[in-house]
Scaffold this active site. Structure first.
Site, PDB file in Angstrom:
ATOM      1  N   ASN A  22     -10.406   5.085  16.242  1.00 27.07           N
ATOM      2  CA  ASN A  22     -11.232   5.982  17.060  1.00 27.07           C
ATOM      3  C   ASN A  22     -12.698   5.581  17.128  1.00 27.07           C
ATOM      4  O   ASN A  22     -13.552   6.376  17.520  1.00 27.07           O
ATOM      5  CB  ASN A  22     -11.095   7.427  16.559  1.00 27.07           C
ATOM      6  CG  ASN A  22     -11.608   7.569  15.137  1.00 27.07           C
ATOM      7  OD1 ASN A  22     -11.785   6.565  14.442  1.00 27.07           O
ATOM      8  ND2 ASN A  22     -11.863   8.779  14.707  1.00 27.07           N
ATOM      9  N   ASP A  28      -8.220   4.208   9.722  1.00 24.39           N
ATOM     10  CA  ASP A  28      -7.638   5.551   9.707  1.00 24.39           C
ATOM     11  C   ASP A  28      -6.125   5.496   9.883  1.00 24.39           C
ATOM     12  O   ASP A  28      -5.549   4.423  10.105  1.00 24.39           O
ATOM     13  CB  ASP A  28      -8.286   6.414  10.801  1.00 24.39           C
ATOM     14  CG  ASP A  28      -8.388   5.649  12.107  1.00 24.39           C
ATOM     15  OD1 ASP A  28      -7.344   5.151  12.571  1.00 24.39           O
ATOM     16  OD2 ASP A  28      -9.511   5.526  12.659  1.00 24.39           O
ATOM     17  N   ASP A 198      -1.992   5.834 -10.302  1.00 22.65           N
ATOM     18  CA  ASP A 198      -3.279   5.295 -10.710  1.00 22.65           C
ATOM     19  C   ASP A 198      -3.515   5.484 -12.212  1.00 22.65           C
ATOM     20  O   ASP A 198      -3.311   6.579 -12.737  1.00 22.65           O
ATOM     21  CB  ASP A 198      -4.363   6.061  -9.923  1.00 22.65           C
ATOM     22  CG  ASP A 198      -5.731   5.452 -10.084  1.00 22.65           C
ATOM     23  OD1 ASP A 198      -5.894   4.276  -9.735  1.00 22.65           O
ATOM     24  OD2 ASP A 198      -6.639   6.165 -10.559  1.00 22.65           O
ATOM     25  N   GLU A 255       0.165   2.031 -12.813  1.00 22.17           N
ATOM     26  CA  GLU A 255      -0.867   1.052 -13.152  1.00 22.17           C
ATOM     27  C   GLU A 255      -1.147   1.134 -14.656  1.00 22.17           C
ATOM     28  O   GLU A 255      -1.587   2.167 -15.142  1.00 22.17           O
ATOM     29  CB  GLU A 255      -2.146   1.352 -12.361  1.00 22.17           C
ATOM     30  CG  GLU A 255      -3.207   0.294 -12.560  1.00 22.17           C
ATOM     31  CD  GLU A 255      -4.596   0.742 -12.092  1.00 22.17           C
ATOM     32  OE1 GLU A 255      -5.406  -0.125 -11.763  1.00 22.17           O
ATOM     33  OE2 GLU A 255      -4.868   1.960 -12.080  1.00 22.17           O
ATOM     34  N   HIS A 328      -6.534  -3.970  -4.073  1.00 26.77           N
ATOM     35  CA  HIS A 328      -7.857  -3.542  -3.608  1.00 26.77           C
ATOM     36  C   HIS A 328      -8.912  -3.622  -4.717  1.00 26.77           C
ATOM     37  O   HIS A 328     -10.080  -3.396  -4.459  1.00 26.77           O
ATOM     38  CB  HIS A 328      -7.759  -2.109  -3.095  1.00 26.77           C
ATOM     39  CG  HIS A 328      -7.398  -1.155  -4.192  1.00 26.77           C
ATOM     40  ND1 HIS A 328      -6.156  -1.171  -4.815  1.00 26.77           N
ATOM     41  CD2 HIS A 328      -8.111  -0.185  -4.820  1.00 26.77           C
ATOM     42  CE1 HIS A 328      -6.129  -0.250  -5.765  1.00 26.77           C
ATOM     43  NE2 HIS A 328      -7.302   0.366  -5.786  1.00 26.77           N
TER      44      HIS A 328
END
Ligand code: GLC
Ligand code: CA
Length: 558
Positions: A22, A28, A198, A255, A328
């Site tokens: 967008n 997104d 996580d 993790e 990441h």
């Protein structure tokens, strides 16, 4: 036992950097929807989505202020439902990040918790009074500094293993656990197919939160022994399994940094009913000098092989592996374990061969399939992520050499993985119509998806071929793993075998040509070269030959 999560291939999406639909410069959910065809073309069939929950974005979504709402910048719950629906109609699975060691300090639980000592939510977090006029203990936060922050309002400190806007939940409190389980069921009932959990091995802390031994060091010290794989962690996970996970056909991956293989089996041995697999992260610390991320050194190829062999062999027949070379949180795999200059294509394909032929579920991080590389911004102002910024400020404070600091950042920063996905060679790499939230890597002019799709010899097509081979050959998924002894440090070789089917993998981890000799006890009558990252095999004698820089061969033998 056969399971979809053992047979699938995962594609990890960092939504902020994947695709902006967008024009606000931020990736997104509708951007992901627009690219599902692409992921399907690659052949990955499970997506792990980094956090998309409501968050003030102090640590890019790992600081959640509402587990039941989608971050506004990413879209709406309707978009999320559409994503689940679209993926399922393509027979793809979606796993979400579960961040429950901590919340954001803007989560209503924490707002209530900090309001007074007597309120109902006080015990949702870990509050302690000062000790000798300072922090309650000497633990060092993962993001630097103390794990404690003082809160004026009630005159006590709260614990945060990560940033100070990420207060740790108190897992000893059964009300906290029930709230988390309720939330997990809510998402699973919505149809998601599992969780990437996580920092899951940090939920249980040593009772009393004692000081860590300081070895005469001043200041804060790493206190892993008091919060990694703590005393109640397996009790919590078994409770989670009984109350939530066991009721669904889902995939779970936890993790677990700094976890031994024996400890790992407690999480994943099939009869223990905890998790399906973990991310152990040893490989991700292979180049830490003195165990420190910001003190990187060259790694030894022998260590690289040892780590992989250790995990492959100790999980075999007992648990299941995850296979990943980056995420990441890490530098780009090709820059770190291969070469991002002259042999970028060859080394990225060699690493792909490794990833897709080991025993375990492979995780491909967005852009890895086109060989995206590290970035080197000149100015600290172009960096975004909190750990890097904290390190930079700490270096300033200690008057460390600025150039050296920037060099270290270029090599280690998590932002290496977070520059926008490179879709094409246009100004913003086809990621967005406007300037993105973090700069694109200038090499998007040469390294991008459009180029990769057009070139039938690209890294992308090589990955695709590997995924196909894995899908077609059960031995590459369930086959036993046997390391093949080799003399040269840079050559890595192993066999995967399942009944009569056998596959031989031979990799050159280095930039120098190196020789390989197949041990005599490995007998075969026929061989077939299934894949090689050089266009023509120089020799088809596999008993003894030389591998070119980063050469990889996958050979079927019978
Ligand atoms: C995990 C995440 C990382 C995050 C941290 C705190 O290591 O992968 O991105 O910063 O946990 O939640
Ligand atoms: Ca957007």
């Amino acid at each position: 036992m056969r399971k979809w999560w053992k047979e699938g291939v995962v594609y990890q999406i960092y939504p902020r950097s994947f695709m902006d639909s967008n024009g606000d410069g931020i990736g997104d959910i509708r951007g992901i929807l627009a690219k599902l065809d692409y992921i399907q073309l690659l052949g990955a069939d499970i997506i792990w989505l980094n956090p998309v929950y409501k968050s003030p974005n102090y640590d890019n979504g790992y600081d959640i202020s509402d587990y039941y709402t989608i971050m506004e910048e990413f879209g709406t719950m309707a978009d999320m439902e559409e994503l689940i629906y679209e993926m399922h109609s393509r027979e793809m699975k979606l796993i979400m990040d579960l961040v429950v060691n901590h919340t954001s300090d803007e989560h209503p639980w924490f707002i209530k918790s900090r309001a007074s000592k007597k309120n109902d939510y006080r015990d949702f977090y870990c509050w302690r009074p000062a000790k000798n006029n300072r922090e309650p203990n000497n633990w060092l936060s993962w993001f630097g500094g103390s794990v404690w922050d003082y809160d004026d309002k009630t005159g006590e400190y709260y614990l945060h293993l990560f940033g100070n806007k990420q207060p740790d939940l108190n897992w000893e409190n059964s009300r906290v656990r029930e709230e988390i389980y309720k939330m997990m069921r809510w998402w699973l009932d919505k149809g998601i197919d599992g969780f990437r959990m996580d920092t899951i091995n940090m939920l249980s802390k040593t009772p009393g939160l004692p000081d860590a031994p300081d070895d005469g060091k001043d200041g804060y010290v790493f206190a892993g022994r008091h919060f990694l794989n703590g005393p109640c962690i397996h009790e919590y996970l078994q409770e989670m399994y009984n109350k939530v996970l066991g009721g669904y056909d889902i995939m779970t991956v936890g993790e677990c940094p700094k976890t031994s293989t024996d400890e790992a089996l407690k999480y994943i041995a099939e009869d223990r009913n905890e998790l399906n697999m973990i991310f152990p992260l040893d490989l991700m610390e292979i180049d830490y000098g003195n165990g420190e991320k910001w003190n990187p050194v060259a790694f030894r190829p022998a260590d690289f092989k040892d780590i992989i062999n250790k995990w492959q062999l100790s999980m075999q027949n007992k648990g299941w592996n995850s296979i990943s070379l980056m995420s990441h949180d890490q530098p780009r795999a090709v820059s770190r374990f291969g070469s991002d200059s002259a042999y970028r294509e060859e080394s990225a394909k060699m690493l792909a061969t490794l990833e897709l032929t080991l025993q375990g579920t492979p995780y491909i991080y967005q852009g890895e399939e086109i060989g995206m590389t590290n970035v080197a911004f000149n100015s600290i102002d172009d960096y975004r992520e909190i750990e890097t910024l904290n390190y930079f400020n700490d270096s300033l404070k200690h008057h460390r050499d600025r150039e050296k600091t920037m060099k270290t950042i270029h090599r280690q920063s998590r932002d290496n993985a977070r520059t926008p996905m490179q879709w094409d060679s246009s100004a913003n790499a086809g990621f967005s119509r406007v300037t993105p939230w973090i700069k694109v890597n200038q090499n998007h002019k040469e390294i991008n998806v459009r180029q990769a799709l057009d070139d039938k010899h690209s890294i992308f097509h090589y990955y695709k071929k590997l995924i196909q081979l894995r899908n077609e050959n059960i031995a590459l998924i369930y086959g036993e793993y046997h390391p093949v002894p080799v003399a040269d440090d840079f050559i890595f070789s192993y066999l995967r075998s399942f009944n009569q089917e056998r596959f031989l993998v031979i990799l050159n981890l280095g930039v120098v040509a190196a020789g390989f000799t197949l041990p005599d006890n490995i007998k075969y009558r026929r061989q077939k070269l299934l894949l090689c990252n050089y266009q023509v095999a120089e020799s088809d004698n596999i008993r003894e030959f030389s591998l070119r820089p980063f050469e990889a061969r996958l050979i079927g033998i019978s």
